[in-house]
Each structure stands twice: as structure tokens, then as C-alpha cells.
Design an enzyme around this catalytic site. Sequence first.
Site, PDB file in Angstrom:
ATOM      1  N   GLU A 116       3.072  13.132  -4.919  1.00  0.00           N
ATOM      2  CA  GLU A 116       2.928  13.197  -3.619  1.00  0.00           C
ATOM      3  C   GLU A 116       3.507  14.135  -2.884  1.00  0.00           C
ATOM      4  OE1 GLU A 116       2.977   9.365  -1.245  1.00  0.00           O
ATOM      5  OE2 GLU A 116       0.953   9.756  -0.610  1.00  0.00           O
ATOM      6  N   GLU A 124       0.874  -1.095  -0.049  1.00  0.00           N
ATOM      7  CA  GLU A 124      -0.037  -0.027  -0.044  1.00  0.00           C
ATOM      8  C   GLU A 124       1.009   1.200  -0.013  1.00  0.00           C
ATOM      9  OE1 GLU A 124      -1.553   3.208   0.937  1.00  0.00           O
ATOM     10  OE2 GLU A 124      -2.177   2.075   2.805  1.00  0.00           O
ATOM     11  N   CYS A 137      -1.577   8.758   2.966  1.00  0.00           N
ATOM     12  CA  CYS A 137      -1.673   8.605   1.540  1.00  0.00           C
ATOM     13  C   CYS A 137      -2.937   8.981   0.899  1.00  0.00           C
ATOM     14  CB  CYS A 137      -1.311   7.023   1.347  1.00  0.00           C
ATOM     15  SG  CYS A 137      -1.993   6.009   2.637  1.00  0.00           S
TER      16      CYS A 137
END
Length: 503
Positions: free
Chosen positions: A396, A263, A297
Site C-alpha cells: 500500500e 480496519e 485504504c
Amino acid sequence: MSDVGSAALSGNLAPFIRDRLFIGGEWVRPKSGRVIESIDPATEEVWAHIAEADARDVDDAVAAARAALSGPWSRLEPSRRGALIHRLADLVRQNAGELAAIESRDNGKPLRDTLGEMQRAADWLTFFAGAADKINGHQIPYSPHALAYTRREPVGVVGAILPWNSPILLCCWKLGPALAAGNTLVIKPAEQTPASILEIGRLAAEAGIPAGVVNVVPGYGKVAGAALAAHPGVNKISFTGHHSTAIKIMQAAAGNLKRCSFECGGKSPYIVFDDADLDRALSVAVHSAFRSTGQSCSLASRIFVQRRAYDAFARGLAERAARIRVGHPMDERTHIGPHTSAEQLAKTRDYIQLGLESGARLLTGGGRPSGLDKGYYVSPTVFRDVDTSSRLAREEVFGPVLAVMPFDDEEEVVRLANSTDYGLVGGLWTRDVSRAHRVAAQIEAGLVSVNTFRPVHYMLPYGGYKLSGIGRENGMEALDEFTETKAVVIDLSPNMPADPFAN
Ligand code: ADP
């Protein structure tokens, strides 16, 4: 408040010391004798000394986990396994105050958030405790002359490599389904937040989970993490962290073809059509973008607003972001705390600089909040008119930096939403039900929400497309990641089988 929490607020910085690893049900000294010095991100000072594992300790932990795999753990009835996980969940609830205080000091998240996370961590364990005796195989009618069925068996020894943003919660995302399915684990917390997971080892023992089933080896990624990823005695790696680390783990794991579930990050689009309930969309957007100091996230880090609603929405975002209270994690008035590490703060600052240089308009934030001279703090930052091809729009940040961009029509916004290497979460706001389904189907992400955002829950499968990961956590789907499926076929025919070599 717990001792750790009140000590932090009173400025009493007596170090928190845990100088043993948890291996095979015992507290053992690390072979190197070394400790990790964990930094309190609110003060930038060392607050904890935590045992540091190296490859030799990982060897011992894997040996303990392998031994436990064929020991009493494997002979427990599944419902009994479930009862032990239930007990662990209860202990997490009972110890929530202490656990939350340790995490808040280790990663800087406000105590009210970490307290909530402990309750959620326990809920995750409870859900998977209930699943332990529901992991069924099925019968397959492939021939009238055979009985065929599947068995769901544990994968074996699971290496769980954890991130620093929500250590206990994300540990329980792995621990719950892994234990429910009968696996054993070696858990490696992140070096930035090594303190709390040893407590999970302690509580697992207190719950009566047999020795060696849960082992905890805090250590550095390049040393203990790499050793775990490459270890021939490990059958599966379950990892949460950056995709570049996932790639290294996959390469290291290739030696014995370990199963891998990852993940990784996200750059989640939050799409606001002009027919939406804009007040509601605005209110949810601010929390979705800035909670946890942006260090999650699945946050709404890119907000696309349809042209007619754009100016007012961008203004509203900036006004609300400016009202977020940044402060000490132990102060109950604090909405968001510092970044977890100096590296993360530096990364956020770099992206703010990139935004300024690329011509985006800074609406609020961009610097250190006034009155907070120490600690890894940055003010919630909103940029509008961000170039959709810029790094700020596509990469990100993992900090409280929001990129707001306009769009004209559905086709354009779907293209923009998907123009990133990530695909974890997406959300859209509209009152048009056909459009809601149409757009939800086109967004490349493992979780898409309509008129809400990021409903992460133990019952909902969660995971990414593209560089956001492989496999799913949560939901009954998580159990697929921790089980092997074996097909068993029994011949029922009374007749001799034909012999193709007879003539
Ligand atoms: P971030 O980039 O957000 O700090 P990482 O992906 O580096 O996150 O870290 C997540 C976890 O992966 C941590 O537990 C870290 O120690 C571990 N890790 C880092 N590098 C490696 C590696 N080469 N092999 C295995 N684990 C690693």
C-alpha cells in the site's frame, strides 16, 4: 465559508487553540499541560495547538466512561438513545462548514470533499440512531421444556483509535453503532489531525448525550493510544490505521482479552476485462485511484487491464490523471490537496523511486506540481508495466501512485488480484454476468463491486480479509462488533430433574 476556512485562504494564520481534553462532560487541562502542534499540510506551518493527553488523562477518561456505563445512560430506553444520536447527527449537519474547514486545514483534503464527508458522517449517525431500538435478541427452541433466548448487551467501554485521513467520518463509523448498542467511548484522534474530534465531544454534549459517554483524548499513538489499548478498564478497541499498529494494539489488548476490531490498509485490485464498457471503467478508475490524494485504504491502487484493451486504457488513465487539479484545500477548484504529513509525502516519493528503479514505465507525474513550492504535494502518478511481484504492485502506497498491469485471462488475474497481503476491496468490469459472479466469489476482499467501484455505504458491511483487518464496520453487522450476546435459559418443566447421583 467558515471562519477557519476563510482564514486559511486569506493567509491569516492566527492559531486555532483547543487546550483542553473532553473528559466526563468537562473541559479539562491535560495533566502534562502540553499541546500537540498540528501542521497545516498546505503551508507546512503550525496552524493549531491541541491538548495532548498522556496515560494519566487516559485513566481519567476510562474512569469517566466506566462510570457513565452504569449511570443514566444504561437506564435510557433504546429509542431515547436513538433520539440523542439523531440529535448529534443534526448538529454535525448544522456545523458541517466549520467541521469541514477544521479537517481540511488539519489533513489537507479539499474543502468540497470534507464538506461531503460531514454530510456522510451525519448520515452514518442517522442510520445507527435508527438501529438503536432494533438490536433484538431471539428465542431459541432448543427444548420443549425450556424458554431460551438471547440478549444483546453493550460490550462496555470502547477505545476508538482513529486515523488521520477522514477523522470525523471514520469516528462516526464507530460512534454510531457503539452508542446505538449502549456502550461508552474514549476516542483518541490521530496526532497528525488532532483538531476536529474535540468538536464532536462538544456536539455530543450539546445533543444531550450524558456526561462521560463520549470522551475525547487527542494524543500520540505510542503514549495515549498505547495506554488505551492496554487499559484494563477498556473492553474493546475499535481501530482504523496501519496493520503494524493493529498488531501492537492486539498485543497490548491481550492483557484483559479485549475484543478488537481493526480496519487496516488495502491494495485494491481494479480489474478491467476487454468486454467491459471501457469508457465508464476509465472514468471511474481515475477518481477511484486518486481521490483524497490516494490517502484512503480502499482506493483502486492496482489496475489490471486485459491485454487487448491495455494500451489504450493505460494511455487514457495517464491523460486523465494529468488533468487532475492539485492545489490548496480551500480553493474550490482543487481536485486533490497535499499529503497530510511530511512522512506520508516521503513514503510516496520512496514508492515512486522504487517504481522507477524496478523498470516500470512512468506515464505521468512523479514529482511536485509546478507552482506549488510549499506544502506536501505530489502530482498524480501513473506507472504502466509494473512488475507484478514488485513492492509497488503489492504494498500500500497511500499516495497518488497508480500501478497499471496487463493480464491475459481470468485465472491469471484472480491469482494476481489475490497476490497481496491485503484484502479490503476489489472491483471488476465485465459484461459477462457469469464471469462477474465467478470472479467476485474468488477475490479475497470484504467488498467486491462489479461495473462500479467501492460503494462504501452505511448499509453495506465493510472490512477486510488478511492484513486488511478483523471484523466489519457499517451495516447491521457493525452492531455485532459492539454487543455481547448473552443466552438466557429458563426451565419450564413441571417434573423433578433426574438426579444422576441418586443410585
Ligand atoms: P499511519 O501509519 O497511517 O500513520 P497509524 O496506524 O500509525 O497510521 O495510526 C493510526 C492511529 O493509531 C493513530 O491514532 C495513532 O496515534 C494510533 N497509534 C499509533 N501507534 C499506536 C500504538 N502503539 N498503540 C495504540 N495506538 C497507536
